[in-house]
Scaffold this active site. Structure first.
Site, PDB file in Angstrom:
ATOM      1  N   ARG A 132      -0.641  -1.361  -6.865  1.00  0.00           N
ATOM      2  CA  ARG A 132      -1.184  -2.548  -5.848  1.00  0.00           C
ATOM      3  C   ARG A 132      -1.951  -3.439  -6.926  1.00  0.00           C
ATOM      4  O   ARG A 132      -1.837  -4.879  -6.884  1.00  0.00           O
ATOM      5  CB  ARG A 132      -1.855  -2.192  -4.758  1.00  0.00           C
ATOM      6  CG  ARG A 132      -2.107  -3.353  -3.768  1.00  0.00           C
ATOM      7  CD  ARG A 132      -2.469  -2.720  -2.511  1.00  0.00           C
ATOM      8  NE  ARG A 132      -3.216  -3.484  -1.362  1.00  0.00           N
ATOM      9  CZ  ARG A 132      -2.425  -4.226  -0.658  1.00  0.00           C
ATOM     10  NH1 ARG A 132      -1.164  -4.408  -0.879  1.00  0.00           N
ATOM     11  NH2 ARG A 132      -3.124  -5.015   0.479  1.00  0.00           N
TER      12      ARG A 132
ATOM     13  N   HIS B 236      -3.448  -9.140   2.848  1.00  0.00           N
ATOM     14  CA  HIS B 236      -5.054  -9.218   3.128  1.00  0.00           C
ATOM     15  C   HIS B 236      -5.360 -10.263   4.308  1.00  0.00           C
ATOM     16  O   HIS B 236      -4.765 -11.455   4.222  1.00  0.00           O
ATOM     17  CB  HIS B 236      -5.814  -9.655   1.658  1.00  0.00           C
ATOM     18  CG  HIS B 236      -5.699  -8.937   0.800  1.00  0.00           C
ATOM     19  ND1 HIS B 236      -6.041  -9.043  -0.678  1.00  0.00           N
ATOM     20  CD2 HIS B 236      -5.611  -7.481   0.814  1.00  0.00           C
ATOM     21  CE1 HIS B 236      -6.123  -7.989  -1.414  1.00  0.00           C
ATOM     22  NE2 HIS B 236      -5.889  -6.845  -0.471  1.00  0.00           N
TER      23      HIS B 236
ATOM     24  N   HIS C 283      -2.652   3.384  -5.924  1.00  0.00           N
ATOM     25  CA  HIS C 283      -3.217   2.174  -5.486  1.00  0.00           C
ATOM     26  C   HIS C 283      -3.327   1.395  -6.674  1.00  0.00           C
ATOM     27  O   HIS C 283      -3.266   0.173  -6.671  1.00  0.00           O
ATOM     28  CB  HIS C 283      -4.756   2.356  -4.898  1.00  0.00           C
ATOM     29  CG  HIS C 283      -4.920   1.279  -4.053  1.00  0.00           C
ATOM     30  ND1 HIS C 283      -4.094   1.092  -2.731  1.00  0.00           N
ATOM     31  CD2 HIS C 283      -5.618   0.289  -3.898  1.00  0.00           C
ATOM     32  CE1 HIS C 283      -4.480   0.200  -1.914  1.00  0.00           C
ATOM     33  NE2 HIS C 283      -5.436  -0.380  -2.736  1.00  0.00           N
TER      34      HIS C 283
ATOM     35  N   LYS D   7      -1.612  -2.830   8.081  1.00  0.00           N
ATOM     36  CA  LYS D   7      -2.742  -2.287   8.933  1.00  0.00           C
ATOM     37  C   LYS D   7      -2.769  -3.264  10.429  1.00  0.00           C
ATOM     38  O   LYS D   7      -2.454  -4.217  10.172  1.00  0.00           O
ATOM     39  CB  LYS D   7      -4.310  -2.815   8.404  1.00  0.00           C
ATOM     40  CG  LYS D   7      -4.369  -1.976   7.065  1.00  0.00           C
ATOM     41  CD  LYS D   7      -5.701  -2.243   6.484  1.00  0.00           C
ATOM     42  CE  LYS D   7      -6.068  -1.415   5.155  1.00  0.00           C
ATOM     43  NZ  LYS D   7      -7.387  -1.576   4.613  1.00  0.00           N
TER      44      LYS D   7
ATOM     45  N   TYR E 281      -9.220  -9.975  -7.700  1.00  0.00           N
ATOM     46  CA  TYR E 281      -8.224  -9.613  -8.869  1.00  0.00           C
ATOM     47  C   TYR E 281      -8.447 -11.028  -9.707  1.00  0.00           C
ATOM     48  O   TYR E 281      -7.895 -10.896 -11.008  1.00  0.00           O
ATOM     49  CB  TYR E 281      -7.050  -9.685  -8.079  1.00  0.00           C
ATOM     50  CG  TYR E 281      -6.721  -8.516  -7.335  1.00  0.00           C
ATOM     51  CD1 TYR E 281      -6.526  -7.154  -8.183  1.00  0.00           C
ATOM     52  CD2 TYR E 281      -6.536  -8.542  -6.135  1.00  0.00           C
ATOM     53  CE1 TYR E 281      -6.189  -6.257  -7.251  1.00  0.00           C
ATOM     54  CE2 TYR E 281      -6.324  -7.420  -5.132  1.00  0.00           C
ATOM     55  CZ  TYR E 281      -6.197  -6.160  -5.847  1.00  0.00           C
ATOM     56  OH  TYR E 281      -5.993  -4.958  -5.519  1.00  0.00           O
TER      57      TYR E 281
ATOM     58  N   ARG F 292       0.866  -1.243  -0.087  1.00  0.00           N
ATOM     59  CA  ARG F 292      -0.026  -0.084   0.067  1.00  0.00           C
ATOM     60  C   ARG F 292       0.903   1.403   0.109  1.00  0.00           C
ATOM     61  O   ARG F 292       2.029   1.322   0.440  1.00  0.00           O
ATOM     62  CB  ARG F 292      -0.811  -0.120   1.272  1.00  0.00           C
ATOM     63  CG  ARG F 292      -1.966  -1.140   1.523  1.00  0.00           C
ATOM     64  CD  ARG F 292      -2.603  -1.310   2.567  1.00  0.00           C
ATOM     65  NE  ARG F 292      -3.562  -2.235   2.843  1.00  0.00           N
ATOM     66  CZ  ARG F 292      -3.204  -3.662   3.165  1.00  0.00           C
ATOM     67  NH1 ARG F 292      -1.888  -3.694   3.827  1.00  0.00           N
ATOM     68  NH2 ARG F 292      -3.940  -4.480   3.434  1.00  0.00           N
TER      69      ARG F 292
END
Length: 300
Positions: free
Chosen positions: A249, A272, A246, A173, A281, A149
């Site tokens: 990514r 993720h 983004h 995150k 994706y 990210r």
């Protein structure tokens, strides 16, 4: 309503300390809860324990009538559900009126990504004879090589880069860390930037820091700064007209899957938590396969 505002302050502390959420995420939580507080004032509800399931339906109906997107409404529900879950845990209220609120079905959007010709055009746009150009080249190579990210990229420190093994230590995150490999092109660009570019940029500031990417003032590069750099580079190419950071990514994941990488590996590389986040994706890959089939099969 004074008690409700105190509850909100306690919830913010919980998000900061226990959940370790970013300031950006916390601001969104607060905004969503403040919208509910405004609704409570309009409806004459003075205590948080007085909010019922019927009130939540009325609140959400108001959002739908204003034509907010499903994604926006889903975020509101998730934020308020978490808020009341915290209040129930702390025994400030007995029930979570948002527990039964159903999330709107998500719009299935296929992520936009770069074709290889677009990537090549971007990579040739940097003037690598300047410190800023060396930084830009390293930035592009890292974003495309790792799929991290933009926020994670801006937080990278020099010590997070291992040029001997081509590995980045990335903090994602929730402060979760993961190792992400990168290739020879990113290695070469990083070595060039670290040996001949970063030190020159750092001289522009009296303060010293360990962040990998610096701006023209010698201070840490921000997400907004990355967007500015990309927008400026776009003016030097003729093949790409609108991009956002983004997209690197998205491109990273799409190209890996197109070349046969398995979904679980891509999930781990992207950081993720759920495989469903990575599966989006596969739609891109399937579309690419369909186009290839239609273009090349004799009886397509």
């Amino acid at each position: 309503m004074e008690n409700v505002k105190n509850f909100l302050n306690l919830f913010v502390e919980y998000l900061q300390i226990e959940k370790n959420y970013s300031q950006y995420t916390i601001v969104n939580y607060v905004r969503d809860i403040e919208d509910l507080l405004a609704f409570m004032t309009e409806e004459g509800i003075t205590e948080i324990s007085e909010v019922t399931y019927q009130d939540t339906r009325l609140f959400l109906t108001g959002l739908h009538t204003k034509n907010y997107s499903r994604k926006y409404i889903s975020r509101k529900i998730s934020s308020l559900r978490s808020f009341f879950k915290f209040l129930v845990r702390e025994k400030y209220t007995e029930e979570n009126p948002f527990a039964l609120a159903s999330l709107p079905k998500k719009e299935q959007r296929i992520p936009s990504f770069f074709y290889e010709s677009d990537i090549d055009a971007l990579f040739s746009a940097s003037d690598t004879s300047t410190p800023a150009g060396k930084r830009n080249q390293a930035l592009l190579e890292v974003l495309y090589a790792t799929g991290i990210r933009v926020s994670e990229c801006c937080q990278l420190k020099i010590s997070d880069v291992d040029l001997s093994t081509d590995i980045l230590l990335v903090t994602g995150k929730g402060n979760k860390q993961r190792y992400v490999p990168f290739g020879s092109y990113a290695n070469a660009a990083l070595q060039e930037y670290l040996s001949a570019g970063r030190a020159e940029l750092e001289k522009k500031s009296s303060a010293r820091n360990e962040f990998l990417f610096l701006n023209a003032k010698g201070t840490p590069l921000t997400e907004r700064g990355v967007r500015y750099i990309l927008d400026k580079m776009i003016t030097q190419t003729s093949t790409i007209f609108h991009i956002h950071p983004h997209m690197f990514r998205h491109t990273f994941a799409t190209h890996l899957l197109n070349e046969g990488a398995d979904l679980r590996s891509v999930q781990e590389l992207l950081g993720h938590a759920h495989l469903s986040s990575t599966q989006v994706y596969t739609h891109v890959s399937k579309e690419q396969l369909r186009k290839t089939y239609m273009s090349h099969h004799p009886r397509a």
